[in-house]
Design a protein around this motif. Sequence first.
Motif, PDB file in Angstrom:
ATOM      1  N   GLY A  73     -30.082  16.999  -9.830  1.00  0.00           N
ATOM      2  CA  GLY A  73     -31.046  15.914  -9.926  1.00  0.00           C
ATOM      3  C   GLY A  73     -31.792  15.697  -8.624  1.00  0.00           C
ATOM      4  O   GLY A  73     -31.780  16.541  -7.722  1.00  0.00           O
ATOM      5  N   TYR A  74     -32.454  14.567  -8.523  1.00  0.00           N
ATOM      6  CA  TYR A  74     -33.236  14.225  -7.336  1.00  0.00           C
ATOM      7  C   TYR A  74     -32.366  14.353  -6.082  1.00  0.00           C
ATOM      8  O   TYR A  74     -31.229  13.873  -6.036  1.00  0.00           O
ATOM      9  CB  TYR A  74     -33.729  12.779  -7.478  1.00  0.00           C
ATOM     10  CG  TYR A  74     -34.703  12.334  -6.413  1.00  0.00           C
ATOM     11  CD1 TYR A  74     -36.076  12.396  -6.626  1.00  0.00           C
ATOM     12  CD2 TYR A  74     -34.251  11.831  -5.195  1.00  0.00           C
ATOM     13  CE1 TYR A  74     -36.967  11.983  -5.656  1.00  0.00           C
ATOM     14  CE2 TYR A  74     -35.129  11.419  -4.211  1.00  0.00           C
ATOM     15  CZ  TYR A  74     -36.490  11.487  -4.456  1.00  0.00           C
ATOM     16  OH  TYR A  74     -37.371  11.080  -3.480  1.00  0.00           O
ATOM     17  N   ALA A  75     -32.909  15.045  -5.081  1.00  0.00           N
ATOM     18  CA  ALA A  75     -32.210  15.289  -3.810  1.00  0.00           C
ATOM     19  C   ALA A  75     -30.899  16.046  -3.996  1.00  0.00           C
ATOM     20  O   ALA A  75     -30.066  16.069  -3.099  1.00  0.00           O
ATOM     21  CB  ALA A  75     -31.956  13.980  -3.058  1.00  0.00           C
ATOM     22  N   GLY A  76     -30.734  16.676  -5.144  1.00  0.00           N
ATOM     23  CA  GLY A  76     -29.531  17.471  -5.383  1.00  0.00           C
ATOM     24  C   GLY A  76     -28.275  16.666  -5.602  1.00  0.00           C
ATOM     25  O   GLY A  76     -27.189  17.235  -5.769  1.00  0.00           O
ATOM     26  N   LEU A  77     -28.405  15.321  -5.672  1.00  0.00           N
ATOM     27  CA  LEU A  77     -27.206  14.476  -5.746  1.00  0.00           C
ATOM     28  C   LEU A  77     -27.247  13.441  -6.859  1.00  0.00           C
ATOM     29  O   LEU A  77     -26.208  13.084  -7.413  1.00  0.00           O
ATOM     30  CB  LEU A  77     -26.997  13.755  -4.402  1.00  0.00           C
ATOM     31  CG  LEU A  77     -25.762  12.858  -4.302  1.00  0.00           C
ATOM     32  CD1 LEU A  77     -24.484  13.704  -4.399  1.00  0.00           C
ATOM     33  CD2 LEU A  77     -25.770  12.065  -3.000  1.00  0.00           C
ATOM     34  N   ILE A  78     -28.442  12.941  -7.199  1.00  0.00           N
ATOM     35  CA  ILE A  78     -28.567  11.785  -8.083  1.00  0.00           C
ATOM     36  C   ILE A  78     -27.846  11.963  -9.420  1.00  0.00           C
ATOM     37  O   ILE A  78     -27.284  11.014  -9.961  1.00  0.00           O
ATOM     38  CB  ILE A  78     -30.063  11.477  -8.336  1.00  0.00           C
ATOM     39  CG1 ILE A  78     -30.784  11.136  -7.027  1.00  0.00           C
ATOM     40  CG2 ILE A  78     -30.230  10.338  -9.327  1.00  0.00           C
ATOM     41  CD1 ILE A  78     -30.237   9.948  -6.296  1.00  0.00           C
ATOM     42  N   GLU A  79     -27.856  13.188  -9.958  1.00  0.00           N
ATOM     43  CA  GLU A  79     -27.207  13.426 -11.248  1.00  0.00           C
ATOM     44  C   GLU A  79     -25.987  14.330 -11.126  1.00  0.00           C
ATOM     45  O   GLU A  79     -25.541  14.933 -12.114  1.00  0.00           O
ATOM     46  CB  GLU A  79     -28.220  14.033 -12.225  1.00  0.00           C
ATOM     47  CG  GLU A  79     -29.380  13.097 -12.546  1.00  0.00           C
ATOM     48  CD  GLU A  79     -30.400  13.733 -13.473  1.00  0.00           C
ATOM     49  OE1 GLU A  79     -29.997  14.263 -14.523  1.00  0.00           O
ATOM     50  OE2 GLU A  79     -31.589  13.700 -13.125  1.00  0.00           O
ATOM     51  N   ARG A  80     -25.410  14.367  -9.937  1.00  0.00           N
ATOM     52  CA  ARG A  80     -24.225  15.209  -9.718  1.00  0.00           C
ATOM     53  C   ARG A  80     -22.979  14.363 -10.018  1.00  0.00           C
ATOM     54  O   ARG A  80     -22.201  13.999  -9.124  1.00  0.00           O
ATOM     55  CB  ARG A  80     -24.233  15.709  -8.265  1.00  0.00           C
ATOM     56  CG  ARG A  80     -23.258  16.854  -8.013  1.00  0.00           C
ATOM     57  CD  ARG A  80     -23.441  17.353  -6.594  1.00  0.00           C
ATOM     58  NE  ARG A  80     -24.685  18.095  -6.443  1.00  0.00           N
ATOM     59  CZ  ARG A  80     -24.808  19.405  -6.613  1.00  0.00           C
ATOM     60  NH1 ARG A  80     -23.756  20.134  -6.926  1.00  0.00           N
ATOM     61  NH2 ARG A  80     -25.974  20.000  -6.459  1.00  0.00           N
ATOM     62  N   PHE A  81     -22.775  14.078 -11.285  1.00  0.00           N
ATOM     63  CA  PHE A  81     -21.711  13.165 -11.692  1.00  0.00           C
ATOM     64  C   PHE A  81     -20.322  13.792 -11.628  1.00  0.00           C
ATOM     65  O   PHE A  81     -19.327  13.087 -11.783  1.00  0.00           O
ATOM     66  CB  PHE A  81     -21.984  12.644 -13.104  1.00  0.00           C
ATOM     67  CG  PHE A  81     -23.296  11.913 -13.221  1.00  0.00           C
ATOM     68  CD1 PHE A  81     -23.489  10.692 -12.582  1.00  0.00           C
ATOM     69  CD2 PHE A  81     -24.345  12.454 -13.957  1.00  0.00           C
ATOM     70  CE1 PHE A  81     -24.700  10.021 -12.682  1.00  0.00           C
ATOM     71  CE2 PHE A  81     -25.556  11.781 -14.058  1.00  0.00           C
ATOM     72  CZ  PHE A  81     -25.732  10.561 -13.421  1.00  0.00           C
TER      73      PHE A  81
END
Length: 255
Positions: A78-86
């Motif tokens: 996701g955004y910035a490689g982290l936002i959707e890294r659940f």
Amino acid sequence: MAVIEISADGPITSIRLNRPDAMNAITNEMHNLLDKAFDDFAADTTQRIAVISGAGDRAFCAGSDLKDGIGKHYPRGGYAGLIERFDLSKPVIAAVDGFALGGGFELALACDLIIATNRASFGLPEPLVGAVALGGGLHRLPRQIGLKQAMGLILTSRRVSADEGYRMGFVNEVVPHDRLEETVSGYCKDILKGAPIAIEASKMTVQRGLSEDSLKEAMKAQESYPEFTTWRKSEDAIEGIKAFAKKRKPQWTGR
């Protein structure tokens, strides 16, 4: 000049946004580079904590670089490689000095801890340019500070100080700018005292539990969470009991 800088100090990975002249605004290239950085961090068994920061003293991150265009397709994380890294079970700390606006605020909110300096400020000003915050801020902020407080920030596009962020509850600690590194290091040292597998199980049990319908359901479901199950059967869970009984320092293996 590299637009992000990555380094490791023992088990701690540092990821620094490195566009100080542009207030560390994120370009499309940076989304992909950050995604790879978090992929590498997640896969490296020697790395236990990630700390993300911004170069210079003006901004942690001012969000998307509008001159570069707004990305329509973000990487897997996701955004910035982290936002959707659940699925990232390792702790991530945001070290915020200066502005954390728009996507920069959303990036910080996606971290597990936010340590901010007294010259930091936060906001979601997207409506002022006819945009909507799409990087999770509209969902994370009300979950972290409550609906009314979040709507106050979201609908007015107001910027709040680090002290106000601390009062609202999304900032863990506010320190003078020259003590930021020292303070973050202190948090890292405390986290590293715990068993890696227990820290990761704790983080993911919290995250998964928040998605359950009630506290009762979360308590019932935790036994089925993969990270919780792995911890139950781990060598470190046994080692912790042995070390406590023998009054010695535990030797964590991460297994």
